[in-house]
Motif scaffolding. Structure first.
Motif, PDB file in Angstrom:
ATOM      1  N   PHE A   1       0.850  -1.182   0.000  1.00  0.00           N
ATOM      2  CA  PHE A   1       0.000   0.000   0.000  1.00  0.00           C
ATOM      3  C   PHE A   1       0.888   1.234   0.000  1.00  0.00           C
ATOM      4  O   PHE A   1       1.638   1.472   0.950  1.00  0.00           O
ATOM      5  CB  PHE A   1      -0.886  -0.021   1.251  1.00  0.00           C
ATOM      6  N   VAL A   2       0.831   2.019  -1.067  1.00  0.00           N
ATOM      7  CA  VAL A   2       1.641   3.236  -1.151  1.00  0.00           C
ATOM      8  C   VAL A   2       0.703   4.435  -1.307  1.00  0.00           C
ATOM      9  O   VAL A   2      -0.003   4.562  -2.309  1.00  0.00           O
ATOM     10  CB  VAL A   2       2.598   3.207  -2.357  1.00  0.00           C
ATOM     11  N   GLU A   3       0.688   5.270  -0.303  1.00  0.00           N
ATOM     12  CA  GLU A   3      -0.082   6.511  -0.401  1.00  0.00           C
ATOM     13  C   GLU A   3       0.821   7.567  -1.022  1.00  0.00           C
ATOM     14  O   GLU A   3       1.942   7.762  -0.551  1.00  0.00           O
ATOM     15  CB  GLU A   3      -0.529   6.962   0.996  1.00  0.00           C
ATOM     16  N   VAL A   4       0.338   8.243  -2.064  1.00  0.00           N
ATOM     17  CA  VAL A   4       1.118   9.323  -2.655  1.00  0.00           C
ATOM     18  C   VAL A   4       0.315  10.622  -2.536  1.00  0.00           C
ATOM     19  O   VAL A   4      -0.798  10.719  -3.072  1.00  0.00           O
ATOM     20  CB  VAL A   4       1.452   9.048  -4.135  1.00  0.00           C
ATOM     21  N   LEU A   5       0.851  11.563  -1.811  1.00  0.00           N
ATOM     22  CA  LEU A   5       0.197  12.866  -1.700  1.00  0.00           C
ATOM     23  C   LEU A   5       0.291  13.542  -3.059  1.00  0.00           C
ATOM     24  O   LEU A   5       1.377  13.624  -3.639  1.00  0.00           O
ATOM     25  CB  LEU A   5       0.873  13.711  -0.623  1.00  0.00           C
ATOM     26  N   GLN A   6      -0.833  13.988  -3.577  1.00  0.00           N
ATOM     27  CA  GLN A   6      -0.862  14.462  -4.964  1.00  0.00           C
ATOM     28  C   GLN A   6      -1.598  15.787  -5.050  1.00  0.00           C
ATOM     29  O   GLN A   6      -2.695  15.923  -4.517  1.00  0.00           O
ATOM     30  CB  GLN A   6      -1.551  13.396  -5.840  1.00  0.00           C
ATOM     31  N   ASN A   7      -0.980  16.715  -5.716  1.00  0.00           N
ATOM     32  CA  ASN A   7      -1.580  18.039  -5.817  1.00  0.00           C
ATOM     33  C   ASN A   7      -2.604  18.109  -6.938  1.00  0.00           C
ATOM     34  O   ASN A   7      -2.312  17.762  -8.081  1.00  0.00           O
ATOM     35  CB  ASN A   7      -0.480  19.084  -6.064  1.00  0.00           C
ATOM     36  N   CYS A   8      -3.819  18.547  -6.601  1.00  0.00           N
ATOM     37  CA  CYS A   8      -4.844  18.823  -7.608  1.00  0.00           C
ATOM     38  C   CYS A   8      -4.838  20.324  -7.825  1.00  0.00           C
ATOM     39  O   CYS A   8      -5.336  21.079  -6.988  1.00  0.00           O
ATOM     40  CB  CYS A   8      -6.210  18.348  -7.116  1.00  0.00           C
ATOM     41  N   VAL A   9      -4.246  20.751  -8.932  1.00  0.00           N
ATOM     42  CA  VAL A   9      -4.107  22.198  -9.139  1.00  0.00           C
ATOM     43  C   VAL A   9      -5.430  22.918  -9.285  1.00  0.00           C
ATOM     44  O   VAL A   9      -5.533  24.103  -9.005  1.00  0.00           O
ATOM     45  CB  VAL A   9      -3.279  22.552 -10.404  1.00  0.00           C
ATOM     46  N   VAL A  10      -6.433  22.202  -9.736  1.00  0.00           N
ATOM     47  CA  VAL A  10      -7.696  22.876 -10.014  1.00  0.00           C
ATOM     48  C   VAL A  10      -8.587  22.989  -8.776  1.00  0.00           C
ATOM     49  O   VAL A  10      -9.168  24.027  -8.506  1.00  0.00           O
ATOM     50  CB  VAL A  10      -8.448  22.155 -11.150  1.00  0.00           C
ATOM     51  N   PHE A  11      -8.665  21.916  -8.005  1.00  0.00           N
ATOM     52  CA  PHE A  11      -9.636  21.932  -6.913  1.00  0.00           C
ATOM     53  C   PHE A  11      -9.048  21.939  -5.509  1.00  0.00           C
ATOM     54  O   PHE A  11      -9.783  22.081  -4.537  1.00  0.00           O
ATOM     55  CB  PHE A  11     -10.609  20.751  -7.055  1.00  0.00           C
ATOM     56  N   ASN A  12      -7.756  21.742  -5.393  1.00  0.00           N
ATOM     57  CA  ASN A  12      -7.200  21.686  -4.038  1.00  0.00           C
ATOM     58  C   ASN A  12      -5.720  22.087  -4.060  1.00  0.00           C
ATOM     59  O   ASN A  12      -4.890  21.446  -3.407  1.00  0.00           O
ATOM     60  CB  ASN A  12      -7.363  20.270  -3.465  1.00  0.00           C
TER      61      ASN A  12
END
Ligand SMILES: Cc1ncc(C[n+]2csc(CCOP(=O)(O)OP(=O)(O)O)c2C)c(N)n1
Ligand SMILES: Cc1ncc(C[n+]2csc(CCOP(=O)(O)OP(=O)(O)O)c2C)c(N)n1
Ligand code: SF4
Ligand code: SF4
Ligand SMILES: [Mg+2]
Ligand SMILES: [Mg+2]
Lengths: 637, 336, 637, 336
Positions: free
Chosen positions: B199-210
């Motif tokens: 299980f690998v959680e990757v923090l990911q930037n949503c430029v449009v909504f978050n």
């Protein structure tokens, strides 16, 4: 007719010969009635009778002792002639306690034989069952041939030497009763003796006690003067087609049919399922077949079950899932994915009483329209239905064939009645099945397109792991051919039509519509599907004997319908659809052919009785119902 | 590149499909895609030996961009589909791509069961703390108070901590990364190397909504004061100036972040023990700090391997059973 | 007709008066076309035009710039006359880049007006769009009236003073274009100016820049000599019925209708939902109404969503859930529970393209049979459908009425087209709605039975918390009356019939079938449902003008069907059902009435065009299609 | 009875319905039913103020036997139904009854989200490590190797630990009991007292399909050597002769069971700290020992309370909005 054999005391016994007998065993959920009934049935099958059984039990594992809703029943119909149903009404009722009597007496034929365990007719039990008076004492049973025996006491005596706890000892009373009935109907106790030995292999005391009880019941009957009107009977072998036989129930047959289908398709099976009554035993059967290229996966729920099967099909195995109504509901969304991704998938749906949790242990046919129409979007798929327990084998093979040859999910409908009841089944000649081996695409053609369709609208199956054919499947609309995401309006219309035509095209590979019994034109045709087969067959036979112009069509393919059906139907004045639901196939036929099909809807959680259909036929065709038909009890002189 | 990874003739681009990528410009998904492709080249399995299964969401469009086998399935069901796929086709390397909505909202149950069964899947959860594809509603990982179209007055739902959820589910491999981290490919290689569910959680930037939610930890300048990359057996030091670390709090017995100095020296810091599930529990959610890397790893038989083993055992014990034999099992009788 | 007003330089402008104009705005997903189109629409509505809009966008949030599949479109049809559809073909196409031109040009009417942002016609963009040559240079656009403007450059100039990043500055080009079109069609820029101020309240720079861009576009148009054939236009107010108007889309109307229904029922609302396109905005709207007795719950999935609504209904609130196809699939099982437990529940299903994930942002009507038949067991429920955006309000009220008065789940079908398109809507007189307040059972009668049914088969609703009325609900079959678990065969049949009759009885409370347009008998009747309303209305009007005997029936109640429908249908030689699916309502009508209803099936993710239906009618009725009808472009002399 | 519980005029039997109980004779469910009824009498809320929501399974038949409001719903969905019920009818005391199959197999996702949102529900999970109602298939809590109808050669699925799952989900109250324990009613009273989601796992004997699985811990004689009832602030001692206890392992920092003597004294044992989530994690799954009682408890705002608070705030800020006002919001125009 009569026959003779020898009584225990050396005297010869005169046995009355009967062509068919219906026995219903009834008692508490904990009384072992299912076991007793199925042993009686298995023995009768082995002895060459035709046979039909019908288990009818509550949803609780062991409802409180003595209550009416805790009564568990098992009906066995065995005969020297061709029978197709477990029988409308029992000739013999075995009531292990007052509740069993209360629930079942009304169905016993007039003057029928009533075997009663008097030890259970205590004031407490009578009260629980709702009796104000003891029916054994108030003459209310005078119309029947009563065989009242202190079964519990005699059982305890018989098993005493084996040192069981009194609880365990008391449990043997069903087997004692079985012994009694074995003598009465001239059944060979040997197979049951062997079966007890195997079953209780690890508990030799229990095995010995049960065998002693069986013997004791048998001996009791042999040596006791039977009350007036009861005497030993005999039901000769039936004239069945030649061949090797076994007894089979619908779920076993369906499980084995899936394995057979997978062998014909040359594929391993991945069966993903979540337990649900009455489908669970499909999983149990397949789980035992790990040495037959069967992997079973007990998923966390029905969604995971169907998804695991879809994943397996994507991976190049035969993905199969089995369930019942509420589970089918949960699979709905994923089945749409399999349609969109054009993957094979076999879904066995063992119907039970609905809506919602409904009547989990009772039978019904009310998932038909759901199976045909129950998905978001235009999402057609083939729907098949098995007509008898043994037919589940053949229709499961068909489901596998269609799924793999048309790259489509297929729903095979059976029901709780088929799933649980057993019939003698002639083991088919496996060589008569035409193989339909799957050939995966392997060539790396230059214009490889994963969603290129052949003339039948079918794409080639590619197995992940194959070099150079890497492709992506999914549930968004795909461009016809390359399969990439496409929002193109014309493509969507084309793909929708393609999916519909592909399913419609299945009709070219199935048998054309035909008459099962009767003439190809006439006054009335009963159109059935699924487990109503037996009752319709027998009712039509009876109506025809009475001189009525009646025929029987039985549909094993509900979508698409077989070719030529409309023409056949138009040959009849009345088209009538008996169904165990509130009217479904009639809707389909009306819409498809604009024929005024009428329904006979029985939604009682119980199969049709022959007489219900016979009476329906007589009414429609204007003849007066014959008086007292079907009500001459077994052996009643 | 990690020295333990075999050199391979495969290149990143061998794992790219011919499809245009349809993510928003600037989306964190691009970096993760690139990381996965690089990891796959490093792993050295050919594209046809790999299958990528996803659900629905921006993140779940992933398989279309991979030159491997792929299945863009339905919302939340990727772990279940992947389980069936792995059981049916055990030689495939099966990756699952999912989002915080796909994998933890609608798909939480399949995630739980894939993890506890320990199916040999490499699961990458893109956590942008938002529903991207449906235009910005809050997700089960969104912080309390977040204003979104479905929480116009601020969300009141307490978020789930993905790594803790995974540990609670009994996962044998739990890791965390972030989209633009250079360590990402290596993390994927480790996940792949693990037998069983990773299980690998990757923090990911949503430029449009978050946009910017993970700024605290991945900010170029100050980020390293708020994140630590842990490595098995190595001391847990972090900070722009390597002046911070993690030690066992002497009273509570649990991990805490501390500044070096004031009597606290490097010797007081603990080494990362990746097989210690209780430590992983502590690490998975620290007050002022986010831990990255392999938080937990323990070996156990993978579910699919156990299933295959059982099949093999039964084959060995009982031999093959033909269809004829199957039908003739039990009581049969001949009618002549 | 012409009209005059004043140009910026004081010169008077001669404006050509048009009765209706269709403009399609098209550009990249990131170009703000949805915003531009909806502002144009809103302003036109405010100015008194009749209006219909049609947003058409890809499923991706922001597909890669310049690609054809990333093109987002918004069509506005505004008129001084009664219009019902967003228009078959645009009179004006605004193409912000080559891809937008590539995708949309074919639909522009011959000699139509083409507004183009020349700055976007770079070699790279041309290539991405699939152009070999620049269409601005190769005369391929000569058939149109071309207004080619360097919009990006002019926008950047206009907003320079406001110091935005060049990215943000570039984003203002849609508003610049809007300004241009506002001048061309004589729209008041004030409402948009105000709207920009509010929207960017927290970013005053952005607000100022956008307002500057809007002005600049307007001024540019005012001061620039238009190319040949293009001149200023005017579309006078429409003659709408008197009253107060607002613009409304289907999801807003449905959300408000639910609130209205709940007020009439005197109940608080618990809306449990999981986001899904195109239904999500129902949740967004309702989430804002916390001060109107509305609780919203964003559940973990659709199953939890519907279950939370069922739990709320059990608790005495109005449980409501909204979704689209794949979500409806997941709710299937739980809806059966609400049927079994006889609880009110409103399910709004905003249909989209299927099967499976299908075409999430495109419209379709393919969940009809699923809504009617899509549950395990005999599980009937009422199915309603809204015909126009505004009608969603009324039908949502109806859904609440039926759910609460009949203690049943109700499915209200709308679709992506209704959900997203806006129309001027006369705010209804709320007093005209008859309240239907729920009265919970509160009296503790001695023979209280939670599942006792009145003459309509409806049980009383008991709110947990009420003393002495504690009862248990569930999905197992219940004894009619007490509601305890019952496996009794006759009870099950009775309950099945009761559930079916209850739903059938809803027909007594809905308007009888009626003709929407045309005579009550004739050659041809189009039977529509849902969002095909506008296209059918206009097509029938046109066909009737041409002298054909054509009528229109529009069904808002799909199950049960309205009384008198059969009789009406029998009055026509041809019964034709245009549907945005592969044939569904026709199946229902055929089965119900044995009438040879035919379908016109359009499965393209797009609404019907008027001309498609007009041509169909002409063909069926034998008249030659008129040449070039509908193709005279706006203002083309 | 715990002294902190108010005396009440209500009796156990006031919480019984008139329906015959349909469980097998000897089923552990009887004892739990009795425990709940006793707890409710002790709590003192009237039967009409209580609602019991369940899914499907033997355990889920529970509501029929309660003289309260009840909802026997569908398989796995009780937490979701209960959430809606609690939101709609906040004054009700809402109990959720579920099984290891109902609550952790098909219903795992709703359980996760009810726990992490912290909805004020009292959730009792009957863990008999088997599917009772469908006749004995293995469940997600069944031990590896168990032979059942669906695992004729032994189950290969690794089981989930319910309490760890609950902790991973972020539950604020995690407790454990067993069917015949006399402490059970008290545990339920505590669960009820907790604001927010309370998760109580009750080990339950299925006499028909899994008889004796919990014999080790609830055996009359030796059980007390294998179980510990923990109480906040009290030392963790157990054993027939109170000769065993739990201490912090000085090396690992984690809890372990030890025998007193050989230099280990009562002073070495630790006190139970029920607000310590890391401790609860350790306690929830010990090697030779099963911990009972309230393993973890922490206060947080209940979800439903937060929802109501938000509604109240908005009401306060914006006042009531009439239907007329709603429809007239935004741009309108008059046509005359
Ligand atoms: C059954 C179903 N429900 C809802 C949706 C709508 N939907 C699509 S993606 C999505 C959320 C995705 O969130 P996440 O997994 O976080 O992905 P992201 O877009 O943020 O990468 C939802 C609710 C759907 N497609 N199917
Ligand atoms: C949707 C659905 N799937 C499956 C079932 C069948 N089913 C009923 S109870 C049950 C398992 C119950 O197990 P558990 O929750 O542990 O309850 P127990 O009987 O052991 O108390 C299953 C699989 C069902 N009723 N509905
Ligand atoms: S919406 Fe967010 S997550 Fe989705 S593609 Fe765009 S930036 Fe990425
Ligand atoms: S089957 Fe097991 S769990 Fe179910 S009632 Fe019987 S003993 Fe209890
Ligand atoms: Mg997300
Ligand atoms: Mg259980």
């Amino acid at each position: 007719m009569t026959a003779t054999n020898t009584k225990g005391d050396g005297q010869s016994v005169v046995r009355e010969e009967l062509s068919s007998v219906v026995i219903r065993f009834a008692g508490d959920s904990g009384d072992g009635m299912q076991l007793t009934g199925s042993q009686f049935g298995a023995t009768s099958a082995l002895m060459g009778n035709d046979l039909a059984t019908f288990p009818d039990y509550p949803a609780e594992i062991r409802a409180p002792a003595g209550t009416t809703y805790g009564v568990s029943g098992f009906q066995v119909h065995f005969a020297s002639k061709d029978i197709r149903t477990p029988g409308d009404a029992p000739d013999v009722l075995v009531a292990m306690n007052p509740a069993a009597l209360m629930v079942n007496l009304a169905q016993l034929k007039p003057h029928g034989v009533l075997v009663i365990n008097t030890d259970a007719f205590t004031p407490a039990n009578l009260k629980k069952a709702g009796y104000d008076h003891n029916p054994l004492e108030d003459h209310s049973l005078d119309a029947y041939r009563l065989l009242a025996v202190d079964i519990t006491k005699r059982t305890l005596e018989a098993v005493r030497p084996h040192g069981l706890s009194s609880k365990d000892a008391g449990r043997c009373k069903n087997v004692w009763t079985l012994g009694l009935l074995y003598w009465l109907f001239d059944r060979d106790p040997m197979p049951t003796t062997q079966w007890l030995e195997t079953k209780f292999r690890k508990m030799p005391d229990v095995a010995a006690a049960n065998i002693a009880a069986l013997r004791a019941g048998h001996i009791f009957a042999e040596n006791t003067a039977m009350p007036n009107g009861i005497h030993p009977y005999q039901v000769p072998k039936a004239e069945l087609p030649k061949g090797l036989y076994r007894s089979i129930d619908g779920n076993t047959a369906a499980a084995y049919g899936i394995v057979m289908g997978a062998r014909l398709a040359n594929l391993p099976i991945m069966y993903g399922s979540y337990p649900i009554t009455p489908a669970s035993s499909l999983l149990h059967h397949l789980a035992k077949l790990k040495h037959m290229d069967v992997t079973t996966f007990q998923a966390e729920d029905e969604i995971a079950a169907v998804c695991s099967a879809i994943g397996a099909s994507f991976g190049g195995a035969l993905g199969v899932t089995g369930t019942s109504g509420p589970g089918l509901a949960l699979k709905t969304e994923a089945v749409g994915l399999a349609i969109g991704a054009e993957l094979p998938l076999v879904i066995v749906n063992v119907q039970r009483g609905g809506p919602s949790t409904g009547l989990p242990t009772k039978t019904e046919q009310s998932d038909l329209l759901f199976a045909i129409y129950g998905r978001n979007g235009d999402a057609p798929l083939p729907v098949l239905a098995a007509a008898t327990p043994g037919d589940c084998f053949h229709m499961a093979v068909e489901a596998v064939r269609i799924a793999t040859q048309f790259m489509t999910p297929v729903i095979l409908l059976t029901d709780g009645f088929l799933a649980n009841s057993a019939e003698p089944w002639q083991i088919p000649d496996l060589d008569s099945y035409e193989p339909f081996p799957v050939t995966f695409q392997e060539e790396d053609t230059e214009d490889f397109q994963p969603f290129k369709h052949d003339a039948n609208g079918v794409r080639r199956w590619v197995k992940p792991g194959t070099p150079n054919l890497m492709y992506r499947a999914g549930g968004l609309e795909k461009a016809d051919g390359p399969g990439n995401i496409s929002y193109d309006p014309d493509n969507h219309q084309a793909m929708t039509k393609l999916r519909a035509n592909k399913v419609a095209g299945v009709a070219n590979t199935i048998p054309a519509a035909s008459i099962e019994q009767g003439d190809t034109t006439g006054d009335l045709v009963y159109v059935g599907w699924g487990s109503t087969h037996g009752a319709i067959t027998q009712a039509v036979a009876q109506l025809r004997e009475e001189g009525h112009s009646v025929s029987h069509i039985h549909l094993r393919y509900l979508n698409p319908l077989p070719r030529g059906l409309e023409k056949l139907l138009r040959g009849f004045k009345h088209v009538v659809v008996p169904e165990m639901n509130n009217g479904m196939l009639d809707k389909v036929l009306r819409s498809e052919f604009l024929i005024d099909a009428k329904g006979i809807d029985k939604v009682k959680g119980l199969p049709f009785q022959i007489r219900e259909l016979v009476e329906d036929g007589r009414q429609r065709l204007g003849a007066k119902p014959e008086k007292n038909s079907n009500v001459v009890a077994m052996g009643a002189e | 590149m990690n020295a333990t990874i075999p050199a391979s003739a495969l290149k990143k681009k061998d794992f790219a499909s011919d499809q245009d990528i349809r993510w928003c410009p600037g989306c964190g998904d691009y970096a993760i895609l690139s990381g996965v492709q690089k990891a796959m080249a490093d792993i050295g399995a050919a594209p046809h030996q790999v299958a990528v299964v996803s659900g629905i969401g921006c993140s779940s469009r992933f398989p279309y961009y991979m030159g491997t086998y792929g299945f863009h399935s339905i919302h939340g069901r990727a772990p279940a589909i992947a389980t069936g796929l792995k059981l049916a086709n055990p030689d495939l390397h099966v990756w699952v791509i999912t989002g915080d909505g796909d994998g933890l909202s609608i798909g939480g149950n399949h995630m739980l069961h894939a993890l506890r069964r320990n199916v040999d899947l490499n699961i990458i959860l893109f956590n942008n703390k938002i529903y991207g594809l449906t235009k910005g509603q809050y997700s089960p990982t969104t912080e309390v108070g977040h204003v979104t179209p479905s929480s116009p007055y601020g969300s009141v739902d307490l978020p789930v901590i993905p790594a803790r959820f995974a540990l609670g589910a009994g996962a044998g491999f739990v890791a965390r990364g972030y989209d633009v981290a250079k360590e990402l490919p290596e993390l994927f290689v480790e996940a792949h190397a693990h037998q069983g569910a990773s299980f690998v959680e990757v923090l990911q930037n949503c430029v449009v909504f978050n946009d910017g939610t993970f700024d605290e930890v991945n900010n170029k300048k100050t980020g390293s004061d708020h994140r630590i990359w842990v490595k098995n057996g190595e001391p847990m030091i972090f900070g722009q100036n390597s002046d911070k670390g993690i030690r066992v709090n002497p009273t509570s017995g649990h991990l805490e972040a501390v500044e070096l100095g004031n009597g606290i020296t490097e010797a007081d810091l603990c080494l990362h023990e990746e097989t210690n599930v209780e430590r992983a529990w502590d690490l998975s959610h620290m007050k002022t700090l986010t831990a990255f890397g392999v938080l937990y790893r323990v070996e156990a038989v993978a579910y699919d391997a156990a299933v295959r083993q059982q099949v093999a055992d039964i084959h060995k014990k009982k031999g093959n059973l033909s269809m004829e034999e199957l039908l003739r099992q039990g009581h049969t009788w001949q009618v002549d």
